[in-house]
Motif scaffolding. Structure first.
Motif, PDB file in Angstrom:
ATOM      1  N   LYS A  31       0.813  -1.224   0.000  1.00 25.49           N
ATOM      2  CA  LYS A  31       0.000   0.000   0.000  1.00 25.49           C
ATOM      3  C   LYS A  31       0.847   1.276   0.000  1.00 25.49           C
ATOM      4  CE  LYS A  31      -3.433  -2.474   2.671  1.00 25.49           C
ATOM      5  NZ  LYS A  31      -3.787  -2.820   4.047  1.00 25.49           N
ATOM      6  N   THR A  41      -7.608  -5.659   1.024  1.00 26.26           N
ATOM      7  CA  THR A  41      -7.100  -4.656   0.076  1.00 26.26           C
ATOM      8  C   THR A  41      -8.264  -3.954  -0.623  1.00 26.26           C
ATOM      9  OG1 THR A  41      -5.548  -6.438  -0.438  1.00 26.26           O
ATOM     10  CG2 THR A  41      -5.191  -4.339  -1.548  1.00 26.26           C
ATOM     11  N   PHE A  92      -9.547  -1.449   1.720  1.00 24.98           N
ATOM     12  CA  PHE A  92      -8.593  -0.329   1.762  1.00 24.98           C
ATOM     13  C   PHE A  92      -8.799   0.579   0.542  1.00 24.98           C
ATOM     14  CE2 PHE A  92      -4.534   1.063  -0.133  1.00 24.98           C
ATOM     15  CZ  PHE A  92      -4.100   1.963   0.837  1.00 24.98           C
ATOM     16  N   ALA A  93      -8.938  -0.052  -0.624  1.00 24.28           N
ATOM     17  CA  ALA A  93      -9.121   0.720  -1.863  1.00 24.28           C
ATOM     18  C   ALA A  93     -10.406   1.543  -1.816  1.00 24.28           C
ATOM     19  CB  ALA A  93      -9.127  -0.229  -3.057  1.00 24.28           C
ATOM     20  N   LYS A 124      -9.907   4.548   0.401  1.00 25.45           N
ATOM     21  CA  LYS A 124      -9.074   5.564  -0.243  1.00 25.45           C
ATOM     22  C   LYS A 124      -9.732   6.154  -1.488  1.00 25.45           C
ATOM     23  CE  LYS A 124      -5.371   5.352   2.365  1.00 25.45           C
ATOM     24  NZ  LYS A 124      -4.963   6.507   3.154  1.00 25.45           N
TER      25      LYS A 124
END
Lengths: 203, 233
Positions: free
Chosen positions: B177, B200, B203-204, B207
């Motif tokens: 990351k 992930t 997380f994406a 963000k």
């Protein structure tokens, strides 16, 4: 009925042809303006407005498309094919476009992804048209459609049926229908089940 | 945010790969795409893992397979797009977006500009394969320091940038990351792949990245794509 698909050298013709063939409707890829002869013409959807219009004019496709529309035959513009139906596009430093629909195309923040689409054919009012092939009895689509664009169509025609993209892009048209003229900013050929349902209702 | 899949494709067949090195045959492209489409994958990136400069014939053979694809899912394609001759062969393909890698790393704008004319600026994606602070220049089969990248060039010509973690590819939730901090471009333009798992993907989403492309797992458990999209596996 056969569907003519205009090929003026921009990409992605094959996806549109695949979509129409999934509905068991024959297609004709048109590379010569004089050979537009079907009752239903598709202006496909990728490229940049400047080079697209340059090729349209060079091959006299612009005149042939206007004649097709003036004769009351149906036309479906997809993504860039929809955008060049307006009067003007800001892309490539400003381009005068076909003027089939009243509206202009403006630069927006990029928009790549899926959005919900809810559409009922009885929403069309006076812009309602009869599907020629009657491929389905469906009257509504409630699904999602795929967008990939950096410019958006701002319609200036209260008489046309106009569906906005989403609350984040409410200035810009997702789908416009004015009698025999249909424009879609999204890609029905890449919108999986919803794209297939929508086109089966139209054809 | 979109949740899609990355497929490696070379010489007519699809492969799963681990760490950008070990590969396992997966089958024919149409079968793989059909399986993913059945579970409403948002998009598929077909990448040819080309190393060094290849001849046009090898490219042409793969193009023939892509040309016969029948899919209603958004498809990006790249790997070996180094010249105008390559781009000209893509005209009739059922793909919407083109992925350039070496051209972006070397700042070779010629094929990119040509592709923009045919497909539009919105169709251009840059693929930046990386490990730690190095980026892979596939045309020369070697890694370069990340400082060699021109972010202004990326921002100008790419609609989106795919960051592909070559080191962690094939291992869920291991995507590096920290690389995002190195990239001075809008987060809404960034797509991540390589080492992508459920954590992930979350997380994406946090963000607000453009997309997360899952590699191996969704290729042998296609049904899991729905779970990734819903945030649970």
């Amino acid at each position: 009925m056969r569907v003519d698909i205009l090929d003026i050298g921009s990409g992605n013709i094959k996806s549109i042809q695949n979509l129409i063939h999934r509905l068991h409707v024959p297609t004709n890829i048109v590379t010569d303006a004089k050979k537009i002869s079907s009752d239903f013409l598709i202006l496909p959807g990728v490229g940049s407005a400047g080079s697209y219009m340059e090729r349209m004019r060079k091959g006299d496709f612009d005149k042939a498309v206007l004649e097709h529309v003036d004769n009351g035959k149906q036309i479906l513009g997809i993504c860039l094919g929809f955008q060049i139906m307006g009067n003007f596009s800001e892309e490539d430093g400003g381009v005068e476009t076909l003027g089939i629909l009243n509206g202009k195309v403006e630069k927006l923040a990029q928009h790549n992804g899926w959005e919900k689409l809810q559409f009922r054919s009885d929403e069309l009012g006076e812009n309602r048209f009869e599907s020629k092939l009657k491929l389905t009895k469906k009257r509504n689509v409630d699904g999602r459609v795929f967008y990939n664009h950096e410019y958006g169509f701002v319609l200036d025609d209260k008489s046309a049926f106009n569906k906005y993209i989403s609350t984040s892009y409410e200035k810009y048209s997702s789908m416009v229908i004015r009698k025999n003229i249909i424009g879609m900013q999204f890609h029905p050929e890449k919108s999986q089940k919803s794209g297939l349902e929508l086109i089966s209702m139209i054809l | 945010m979109r949740v899609g899949a990355t497929i490696l494709f070379l010489n007519g067949y699809c492969y799963q790969s681990y760490g950008w090195k070990r590969v396992r045959p997966l089958g024919e492209l149409q079968g793989v795409i059909d399986s993913l489409e059945k579970y409403e994958v948002d998009e598929v990136a077909i990448i040819r893992p080309v190393r060094e400069v290849e001849n046009l014939e090898s490219f042409r053979r793969d193009i023939d397979v892509i040309g016969n694809l029948n899919s209603m899912t958004p498809i990006s394609f790249g790997g070996g797009l180094n010249s105008i001759e390559h781009i000209k062969l893509l005209h009739q393909l059922p793909i919407e977006r083109l992925i350039f890698s070496s051209a972006f790393i070397e700042k070779n704008s010629k094929p990119i500009k040509f592709a923009q004319k045919l497909f539009g600026h919105q169709s251009i994606q840059a693929l930046i394969p990386f490990r730690n602070r190095e980026v892979f220049l596939s045309k020369e089969n070697r890694f370069l320091d990340i400082s060699k990248l021109d972010f202004e060039f990326l921002e100008r010509y790419a609609n989106e940038v795919i960051l592909f973690d070559t080191e962690n590819e094939g291992t869920p939730n291991s995507f590096q990351k920290e690389i995002l901090e190195e990239f001075q471009i809008g987060k809404e333009k960034i797509v991540i792949s390589g080492g992508v798992g459920l954590e992930t993907v979350k997380f994406a989403k946090e963000k607000s990245l453009a997309s997360a492309l899952i590699e191996n797992r969704v290729l042998h458990k296609e049904f899991s794509i729905r779970s990734y999209k819903n945030g649970r596996v």
